[in-house]
Design an enzyme around this catalytic site. Sequence first.
Site, PDB file in Angstrom:
ATOM      1  N   SER A   1       0.831  -1.212   0.000  1.00 43.18           N
ATOM      2  CA  SER A   1       0.000   0.000   0.000  1.00 43.18           C
ATOM      3  C   SER A   1       0.863   1.258   0.000  1.00 43.18           C
ATOM      4  CB  SER A   1      -0.929   0.006   1.219  1.00 43.18           C
ATOM      5  OG  SER A   1      -1.714  -1.159   1.229  1.00 43.18           O
ATOM      6  N   GLN A   2       0.232   2.336  -0.446  1.00 44.15           N
ATOM      7  CA  GLN A   2       0.842   3.679  -0.483  1.00 44.15           C
ATOM      8  C   GLN A   2       1.200   4.097   0.961  1.00 44.15           C
ATOM      9  OE1 GLN A   2      -2.323   6.077  -1.914  1.00 44.15           O
ATOM     10  NE2 GLN A   2      -1.234   7.993  -1.584  1.00 44.15           N
TER      11      GLN A   2
END
Length: 222
Positions: free
Chosen positions: A64-65
């Site tokens: 994930s970011q």
Amino acid sequence: MSVGDGSAYRRRQMVAALEQAGVRDRRVLDAMLEVPRHLFVPPRWRTRAYGDSALSIGEGQTISQPLVVARMTEAAAVGADSKVLEIGTGSGYQAAVLSRIVRFVFTVERIPRLAREAKKRLDALGIENVSVKVMDGTLGWSAQAPYDAILVTAGAPEVPRPLLSQLAEGGRLVVPVGDREQQEMVLVENRGGRFITRNLGGAAFVPLIGRFGWEGDGEAHR
Ligand code: SAM
């Protein structure tokens, strides 16, 4: 967890950007300063590891970011005594960040190769307070319940019911809920057996696949 490879400067820049974006919890920022995200991505993405984007980790999945990791960890409001369950180990990065803040992290992944690689990375970094298991996380991990927080890092068609029953009194569940491409990040708090829900804003995760999630071919199980 010092890796001594010159990546600390890039992490400081990443964390400065997170602060600019409104992340305030010092424990979250410090944990993200410490964990070497470049060691959680495939070698070809290492130069992009400290940018604010999700990256492919193989098997059609992503790490994930950083901003999403920071916001979810902040929303979980965990502390040094907390016991946390993560659904969707992926690269192991979110679990590593949590491990710097809480007492113990249980994390589950449905794809065996990702779970194996994540465990190897966590071991190589000397992280001892994370346990990785291969299973359908939509069922939770009842043997270790209750949890002070549960983070679901894949998009669900609805809040998976078994997770609610595994939340401790005062516990928080953070889960993206919506369709297969777009979701809303939902925070559910267990207040005396009543579940109070709050919407934290838009999100875009890979699908949560399992008994209380999506079917592999696109339909949600009911
Ligand atoms: N938290 C991860 C990290 O830090 O790299 C990123 C997670 S990735 C966006 C979502 C992960 O959830 C994928 O690895 C996927 O295989 C996993 N997943 C999807 N459905 C699952 C389920 N029912 N149980 C466990 N893992 C699941």
